[in-house]
Design a protein around this motif. Sequence first.
Motif, PDB file in Angstrom:
ATOM      1  N   GLN A 158       0.839  -1.200   0.000  1.00 24.60           N
ATOM      2  CA  GLN A 158       0.000   0.000   0.000  1.00 24.60           C
ATOM      3  C   GLN A 158       0.871   1.246   0.000  1.00 24.60           C
ATOM      4  O   GLN A 158       0.630   2.193  -0.755  1.00 24.60           O
ATOM      5  CB  GLN A 158      -0.915  -0.006   1.222  1.00 24.60           C
TER       6      GLN A 158
ATOM      7  N   TRP B 277      -5.795   3.296  -3.390  1.00 28.52           N
ATOM      8  CA  TRP B 277      -4.437   3.692  -3.015  1.00 28.52           C
ATOM      9  C   TRP B 277      -3.864   4.746  -3.970  1.00 28.52           C
ATOM     10  O   TRP B 277      -3.174   5.664  -3.548  1.00 28.52           O
ATOM     11  CB  TRP B 277      -3.531   2.466  -2.981  1.00 28.52           C
TER      12      TRP B 277
ATOM     13  N   ALA C  37      -9.549  -2.375   0.608  1.00 35.91           N
ATOM     14  CA  ALA C  37      -8.530  -1.333   0.776  1.00 35.91           C
ATOM     15  C   ALA C  37      -8.534  -0.784   2.200  1.00 35.91           C
ATOM     16  O   ALA C  37      -7.536  -0.227   2.662  1.00 35.91           O
ATOM     17  CB  ALA C  37      -8.765  -0.197  -0.218  1.00 35.91           C
TER      18      ALA C  37
END
Length: 521
Positions: A5, A49, A193
């Motif tokens: 990430q 992201w 996410a």
Amino acid sequence: MFALQQYVVLAEGWPRRLVAFCAGAFGALALAPVNFFPALAISMVVSVWLLDGSTASTFGAILRRSASAGWWLGFGYFVVGLWWLGAAFLADGDRFAWALPLGVVGLPVFLAFFTALGFVFARLLWSPSPLRIFALAAGLSASEWLRGSVLTGFPWNDFGMVLGGNLYLAQTASIWGLYGLTVLSVLIFASPALFFQKGRKNVPVGGILFLALLGLFGAVRLSAPERFVKGARLRLIQPDVAIADFRSDRRNQLLEHYLSLSDRATSPDRNGVGDVTHLFWPESSFPFILSQDGGALSLIGSRLQNAILLTGAARAEGEGPRAKYFNSIQVISGGEVKESYDKIHLVPFGEYIPFGDIVSRLGLTQFVDIPGGFSHGRSSRLLTAPGLPPILPLVCYESIFPNEIADRISSQAVRPGVMLNVTNDGWFGKTSGPYQHFEQARLRTIEQGLPMIRVANTGISAILDPFGRATAYAPLGVEAVLDGELPKALPATIYSRHWIILPLILWVAVFFVSLVGRRKV
């Protein structure tokens, strides 16, 4: 922060573009024929992201950075999802092989701008809040709707088809259609996410539970028994004729091929065409104008006995250089053309050349070998054939436009009882294209609660009930004679009655939730 990430959020330049491209490309594996729907989670998680990392010193730079990430992700998604278009350019390679890059690369280049626009819109709503996945859903679902509407539209492989391609997960399309599924697809597959965001591990779990709820809803709907119209004995012919064989010098061989298949014995109660009430041939079955060929019509009338034929065929109005040609479905009984429907939504560059006078100077012509290409049909209409309910005709890729179909149905004086989709996916060989086309057509049955008779030259042909279940099926790339009964239609679905307002309400709800996320900052 999770290492991957962190890498995506902080990536710059070409590494950032490559990450976006690969994420989009992997997400296309969620589409037919692979149908690995969790693959879209990679695309959506990386999208979150990338937008988290779309920071800059000025507002304009932030939007440019967001647009770039969205474009590269969309480019990867469309290149992998639409690579099969190249087969059409090679089907008549002497004429079109030179233009192959325009389809395989040029179209994804253009379509990716819609994804870029979706990223920009999402970034305008962005916040550090977990509710930012609603901003992504609002942005991408809006851009997907635009992609299906602008410049005649091209909703092929909409993100909603990731749910729509699974028969169980697709059933809620009966409530909010394809574009509602798009909103849900982005939300569900973007939720992982948030797993690495402190204190938010329950959000992805919620996404998984909601996905399971969709599947449960689908299972309940699909438990309904099959019901059929009495007295309708259908036969679909999948002749599997190569594109190169659609030539005028093969007129007699092609016609005999269709007639022989139509009279084939397939079971004790289907000894031939005499045991069939309605016969279906695919799109543009003839390399000649059937309605003007008395010999062909007479032969069809004598060989098909009492069966009513519904077939794709080119139709002409006028003569000489001023003649207009239409890609049609015709109803033939007793050797006479009783009714015709002319295709309204033509394929740009496939059936006609947009801005023809200008583009033709560049040497571009349409794929179909018709002088000047096909003309657009003038009006939507239902076809009638004794023994069948009113028929909504759809030629080829008209079946991928949910809003147009919903509008056509709502504009009719009576509700149709079946959809008829004739097509010729032989241009694309044994690639992903025909599988994707079939699944998009199948979703229309769920949205509308109507059965569909789908007859394709090289496949996939099927009789689909109003839940999208195939009661008869012929796979891609084989010659087939497909017999079956006509499933009964359901009452008008919620989506069919409110096809504009319900997807809009869902989108507005997501939009306002994303605004709540901004206010919490």
